[in-house]
Design a protein around this motif. Structure first.
Motif, short mmCIF file in Angstrom:
data_model
loop_
_atom_site.label_atom_id
_atom_site.label_comp_id
_atom_site.label_asym_id
_atom_site.label_seq_id
_atom_site.Cartn_x
_atom_site.Cartn_y
_atom_site.Cartn_z
N SER A 80 0.83 -1.21 0.00
CA SER A 80 0.00 0.00 0.00
C SER A 80 0.87 1.26 0.00
CB SER A 80 -0.92 0.01 1.22
OG SER A 80 -0.16 -0.04 2.42
N MET A 81 2.20 1.07 0.04
CA MET A 81 3.13 2.19 0.03
C MET A 81 3.50 2.54 -1.41
SD MET A 81 5.63 0.88 3.13
CE MET A 81 6.77 2.26 2.92
N ASP A 82 3.88 3.80 -1.62
CA ASP A 82 4.29 4.24 -2.95
C ASP A 82 5.77 3.94 -3.21
OD1 ASP A 82 1.77 5.24 -3.65
OD2 ASP A 82 2.19 7.15 -2.67
N HIS A 83 6.61 4.20 -2.21
CA HIS A 83 8.04 4.04 -2.39
C HIS A 83 8.64 3.18 -1.27
CE1 HIS A 83 7.36 7.49 -5.07
NE2 HIS A 83 8.44 7.07 -5.71
N VAL A 84 9.81 2.64 -1.57
CA VAL A 84 10.49 1.76 -0.64
C VAL A 84 10.99 2.55 0.58
CG1 VAL A 84 12.59 0.37 -0.34
CG2 VAL A 84 11.18 0.10 -2.40
N ASP A 85 10.84 1.96 1.74
CA ASP A 85 11.40 2.48 2.99
C ASP A 85 12.16 1.33 3.63
OD1 ASP A 85 11.95 3.33 5.58
OD2 ASP A 85 10.03 4.34 5.85
N ILE A 86 13.48 1.47 3.78
CA ILE A 86 14.29 0.36 4.30
C ILE A 86 13.95 0.01 5.74
CG2 ILE A 86 16.19 0.84 2.72
CD1 ILE A 86 17.73 1.97 5.15
N HIS A 87 13.19 0.87 6.40
CA HIS A 87 12.77 0.57 7.77
C HIS A 87 11.41 -0.12 7.81
CE1 HIS A 87 16.12 3.01 9.05
NE2 HIS A 87 15.64 4.06 8.40
N ARG B 61 14.37 -3.59 -10.31
CA ARG B 61 13.92 -3.97 -11.65
C ARG B 61 14.93 -3.57 -12.72
NH1 ARG B 61 8.54 -1.62 -12.12
NH2 ARG B 61 9.56 0.26 -12.91
N ASP B 62 15.61 -2.45 -12.52
CA ASP B 62 16.61 -2.01 -13.49
C ASP B 62 17.94 -2.74 -13.34
OD1 ASP B 62 17.76 -0.87 -11.23
OD2 ASP B 62 17.20 1.18 -11.74
N SER C 219 15.27 4.78 -1.60
CA SER C 219 13.97 5.42 -1.36
C SER C 219 13.36 5.99 -2.64
CB SER C 219 14.12 6.54 -0.32
OG SER C 219 14.97 7.57 -0.80
N GLY C 220 14.15 6.07 -3.71
CA GLY C 220 13.62 6.54 -4.98
C GLY C 220 12.89 5.47 -5.76
N TYR C 221 13.04 4.21 -5.35
CA TYR C 221 12.36 3.11 -6.04
C TYR C 221 10.91 2.98 -5.57
CZ TYR C 221 16.74 1.19 -7.95
OH TYR C 221 17.91 1.00 -8.65
N SER C 222 10.02 2.74 -6.50
CA SER C 222 8.65 2.37 -6.11
C SER C 222 8.68 0.96 -5.54
CB SER C 222 7.71 2.46 -7.31
OG SER C 222 8.10 1.52 -8.31
N THR C 223 7.62 0.57 -4.85
CA THR C 223 7.63 -0.72 -4.15
C THR C 223 7.56 -1.92 -5.10
OG1 THR C 223 5.23 -0.47 -3.82
CG2 THR C 223 6.68 0.17 -2.00
N ALA D 155 7.33 -11.47 1.36
CA ALA D 155 7.82 -10.28 2.04
C ALA D 155 6.88 -9.13 1.66
CB ALA D 155 9.25 -9.97 1.62
N SER D 156 7.08 -7.98 2.28
CA SER D 156 6.29 -6.81 1.89
C SER D 156 7.00 -5.54 2.32
CB SER D 156 4.89 -6.85 2.53
OG SER D 156 4.96 -6.70 3.94
N TRP D 157 6.77 -4.49 1.55
CA TRP D 157 7.16 -3.15 1.98
C TRP D 157 5.98 -2.56 2.72
CZ3 TRP D 157 12.06 -2.53 1.92
CH2 TRP D 157 12.86 -3.03 0.89
N GLY D 158 6.14 -2.37 4.02
CA GLY D 158 5.02 -2.00 4.86
C GLY D 158 4.29 -3.24 5.33
#
Length: 234
Positions: free
Chosen positions: A61-68, A92-93, A125-129, A153-156
């Motif tokens: 449900s998050m827009d961008h990656v957060d390493i925390h 992805r790149d 943090s510039g990468y989308s999830t 796994a999941s971001w958030g």
């Protein structure tokens, strides 16, 4: 009456103690990686693609990656004392990659938060999830074992969303098969950004997977059927 209040006090104290123990147990469900455990690289230019399997995640449900905000989810209890968690991450790149291992041992089912000691927090943090994905597996003893079973796994924190399997299919048309079911889940090409490490995503509803112990990739390359690739689930 005094006896009643004493019992009420004891009951309230027991409830409070249970809540404290439960909260403490939840706080302990966090993996804190040392710098020496976490291997990562960030390249300026990548020309070589990765493996077929890239990531297995809950839709975020998050827009961008957060390493925390990385979570590993255990669908069921782990009873093996020598269980290892083996994780690979890739953008992805293809520019960013990371890997780490962690001795899990016995664990109850549920979510585990992870602290990533990344040197590239600003770039990540510039990468989308869906542009930086995680492939987590449970093995016995060490990560060279061929008996890897994958966990999402999941971001958030997850919110009962769909699974997504990210794969590098090349020119092949890809679908997901589930043992015992005739219906296939069609995958779709990713049409945004650079797709060096993976180019396809397969969205799987939880009720379709059910209690399946594995799924498999069905691939066709210009009409030629390629060997199925099994994906063991924990």
């Amino acid at each position: 009456m005094k006896k009643f209040f004493n019992l009420l006090f004891l009951f309230s104290a027991a409830v409070l103690l249970t809540s404290i123990v439960s909260a403490t147990a939840q706080e302990q469900r966090r993996i804190v990686l040392r710098d020496s455990q976490f291997k990562e690289s960030l390249l300026q230019k990548v020309t070589v693609s990765g493996g077929i399997r890239a990531g297995f995640m809950f839709q975020s449900s998050m827009d961008h990656v957060d390493i925390h905000e990385l979570y590993i989810h255990l669908p069921q209890d782990i009873e093996e004392q020598d269980a290892m968690l083996c994780v690979n991450m890739v953008s992805r790149d293809g520019r960013y990659t990371a890997s780490w291992e962690y001795g899990l041992g016995q664990q109850s089912h549920g979510s585990i938060a992870v602290n990533l000691p990344s040197k590239y927090q600003e770039q990540i943090s510039g990468y989308s999830t869906d542009a930086l994905v995680v492939l987590a597996a449970i093995t016995k003893k060490d990560c060279t074992s061929e008996e890897s079973r994958y966990v999402p796994a999941s971001w958030g924190e997850k919110h009962e969303l769909d699974y997504i399997l990210y794969v590098n299919s090349g020119n092949a048309e890809t679908a997901i098969g589930i043992p015992g079911k005739k219906e296939k889940i069609q995958c779709s090409k990713i049409d945004s950004g650079s797709t060096v490490a993976y180019d396809t995503k397969c969205i799987m509803e939880k009720n379709m997977i059910g209690d399946a112990k594995s799924i498999f990739l069905v691939r066709n390359n210009f009409g030629n059927r390629l060997p199925n690739i099994e994906f063991q689930l924990r």
